[in-house]
Design a protein around this motif. Structure first.
Motif, PDB file in Angstrom:
ATOM      1  N   GLU A  17      14.316  35.388  44.987  1.00  0.00           N
ATOM      2  CA  GLU A  17      14.022  36.017  43.572  1.00  0.00           C
ATOM      3  C   GLU A  17      12.579  36.683  44.043  1.00  0.00           C
ATOM      4  O   GLU A  17      12.019  37.841  43.643  1.00  0.00           O
TER       5      GLU A  17
ATOM      6  N   LEU B 248      24.524  31.982  46.944  1.00  0.00           N
ATOM      7  CA  LEU B 248      23.450  32.505  46.659  1.00  0.00           C
ATOM      8  C   LEU B 248      23.639  34.073  46.808  1.00  0.00           C
ATOM      9  O   LEU B 248      23.151  34.960  45.739  1.00  0.00           O
TER      10      LEU B 248
ATOM     11  N   GLU C  65      25.999  35.613  44.410  1.00  0.00           N
ATOM     12  CA  GLU C  65      25.196  35.685  42.929  1.00  0.00           C
ATOM     13  C   GLU C  65      24.248  36.794  42.895  1.00  0.00           C
ATOM     14  O   GLU C  65      24.217  37.253  42.123  1.00  0.00           O
ATOM     15  N   MET C  66      23.435  36.792  44.045  1.00  0.00           N
ATOM     16  CA  MET C  66      22.243  37.583  43.992  1.00  0.00           C
ATOM     17  C   MET C  66      22.778  39.213  43.930  1.00  0.00           C
ATOM     18  O   MET C  66      22.177  40.134  43.264  1.00  0.00           O
TER      19      MET C  66
ATOM     20  N   ARG D 198      15.663  27.793  47.755  1.00  0.00           N
ATOM     21  CA  ARG D 198      16.318  29.274  48.250  1.00  0.00           C
ATOM     22  C   ARG D 198      16.300  30.159  47.126  1.00  0.00           C
ATOM     23  O   ARG D 198      16.073  31.294  47.372  1.00  0.00           O
ATOM     24  N   ARG D 199      16.821  29.829  45.969  1.00  0.00           N
ATOM     25  CA  ARG D 199      17.099  30.906  44.745  1.00  0.00           C
ATOM     26  C   ARG D 199      15.701  31.690  44.660  1.00  0.00           C
ATOM     27  O   ARG D 199      15.516  32.706  44.593  1.00  0.00           O
ATOM     28  N   GLU D 200      14.656  30.638  44.332  1.00  0.00           N
ATOM     29  CA  GLU D 200      13.439  31.175  44.092  1.00  0.00           C
ATOM     30  C   GLU D 200      12.635  32.106  45.575  1.00  0.00           C
ATOM     31  O   GLU D 200      11.911  33.092  45.154  1.00  0.00           O
TER      32      GLU D 200
END
Ligand SMILES: CNc1ncnc2c1ncn2[C@@H]1O[C@H](COP(=O)(O)O)[C@@H](O)[C@H]1O
Ligand SMILES: [Zn+2]
Length: 343
Positions: free
Chosen positions: A119, A158, A161-162, A114-116
């Motif tokens: 990004e 997330l 963080e993002m 999910r992070r990728e």
């Protein structure tokens, strides 16, 4: 007002799901770029993606959610997701959208976490500004209410963080997905956490008839309400008191069958009662529309004049999740258009 008046107008889009916003031509282009795919089978699938049965069907909205599987397949790789994000932004820019809040549900699969996923989109957004004529793009991160609470919790973490890594782009969160599935109450702790972290909230609310849930949501308080189709008049008044703007997506509601016809749309009720609303596309790819077309429909069906349309633009600026300098600049550009085009 002619269609060209709406096409040339600098516009603000506040409710657009990334995977639902890819236009048919862009899907074709994406298929070609990803797989050299131009087969008749692929073209048939694109047709199915944007075709809705004419007759009313109680299950129309649920069926709509099956359509997203097609786009999700195309954006399941990093390359597909990056290209799709660029194309969606390009298509909005071509329609003279100057400020766009895109929303999407982070997905994990064999190619990406999910992070990728996030990004990849954030990098594509950063690159888009120069490529597409200065368009300002923000990202809202969606929780899909049909998925579990673990996913929701991961997504909120997330998002927080993002937001700290990309503070000018990541501005808020959305709760979406099939409204017949899941319960708002279950997502309350996650959304509470997002609120505490200063993420703005634009939540789908009252897209189907569920008065109790809509009430729970309004009592929780959030910034913008997606659809609001089944809000009672009292709940609409509550939106006014709490300064909640309603995002009206005309064609989306008509094609999904939650509103019988354009002239029955609750936009009229909101407008007549002075409750702040804006016109949005929702999924302009799936519903084969543009923001210009949606504004032209609103103007025709509800007999809106230039001042009313200008007012809708001002509503949109007030409801944006961006900083005051950006708002001032956007306001000047829009006011100039209305001053220069006095037809
Ligand atoms: C028609 N009305 C709607 N109501 C509720 N949720 C909707 C929606 N239209 C789209 N979505 C949500 O957005 C996802 C597609 O974009 P992303 O994959 O996130 O970029 C859909 O899978 C659904 O979760
Ligand atoms: Zn939506």
């Amino acid at each position: 007002m002619q269609p060209s008046f709406f096409e040339n107008m600098p516009k603000i889009e506040l409710h657009a799901h990334l995977n639902g916003s890819l236009k048919m031509d862009s899907i074709r282009e994406l298929g070609l770029q990803l797989y050299g795919e131009n087969s008749s089978d692929f073209l048939k699938r694109i047709q199915e993606f944007t075709t809705f049965p004419e007759e009313m069907d109680a299950d129309k909205l649920s069926k709509c959610f099956q359509k997203f599987a097609f786009m999700h397949e195309l954006t399941s790789s990093r390359k597909g997701l990056q290209l799709a994000t660029q194309m969606v932004i390009r298509d909005f820019a071509r329609d003279n959208v100057i400020y766009l809040e895109l929303r999407t549900t982070p997905k994990n699969n064999e190619h990406m976490t999910r992070r990728e996923y996030l990004e990849t989109i954030l990098k594509a957004i950063q690159a888009s500004r120069e490529a597409y004529d200065g368009i300002i793009v923000k990202l809202l991160i969606s929780i899909d209410r049909s998925q579990g609470l673990d996913a929701a919790e991961e997504i909120v973490n997330l998002a927080i963080e993002m937001k700290s890594q990309y503070p000018t782009i990541v501005r808020g969160m959305d709760l979406s997905g099939n409204p017949a599935k899941g319960h708002f109450k279950d997502f309350l702790p996650s959304l509470e956490k997002a609120k505490k972290a200063d993420l703005h909230l634009a939540l789908h609310c009252a897209e189907i008839d569920n008065e109790d849930e809509a009430q729970e949501m309004l009592d929780f308080q959030f910034d913008r309400c997606g659809h609001g189709t089944f809000l009672t008049l009292k709940q609409m008044q509550q939106c006014k008191e709490q300064n909640i703007t309603i995002e009206c997506c005309l064609t989306s509601n008509v094609k999904c069958g939650t509103v019988k016809d354009y002239d029955m749309h609750h936009f009229k009720r909101l407008h007549d009662n002075g409750i702040r609303s804006v016109i949005c596309t929702d999924d302009c790819g799936v519903f084969d529309s543009t923001l210009s077309q949606e504004l032209a429909i609103a103007s025709k069906v509800f007999s809106l004049n230039r001042n009313n349309i200008h007012g809708l633009c001002i509503n949109a600026i007030a409801a944006e999740f961006c900083d005051d300098n950006e708002k001032t600049d956007l306001r000047q550009r829009i006011d100039k258009y209305f001053a220069d085009n006095t037809e």
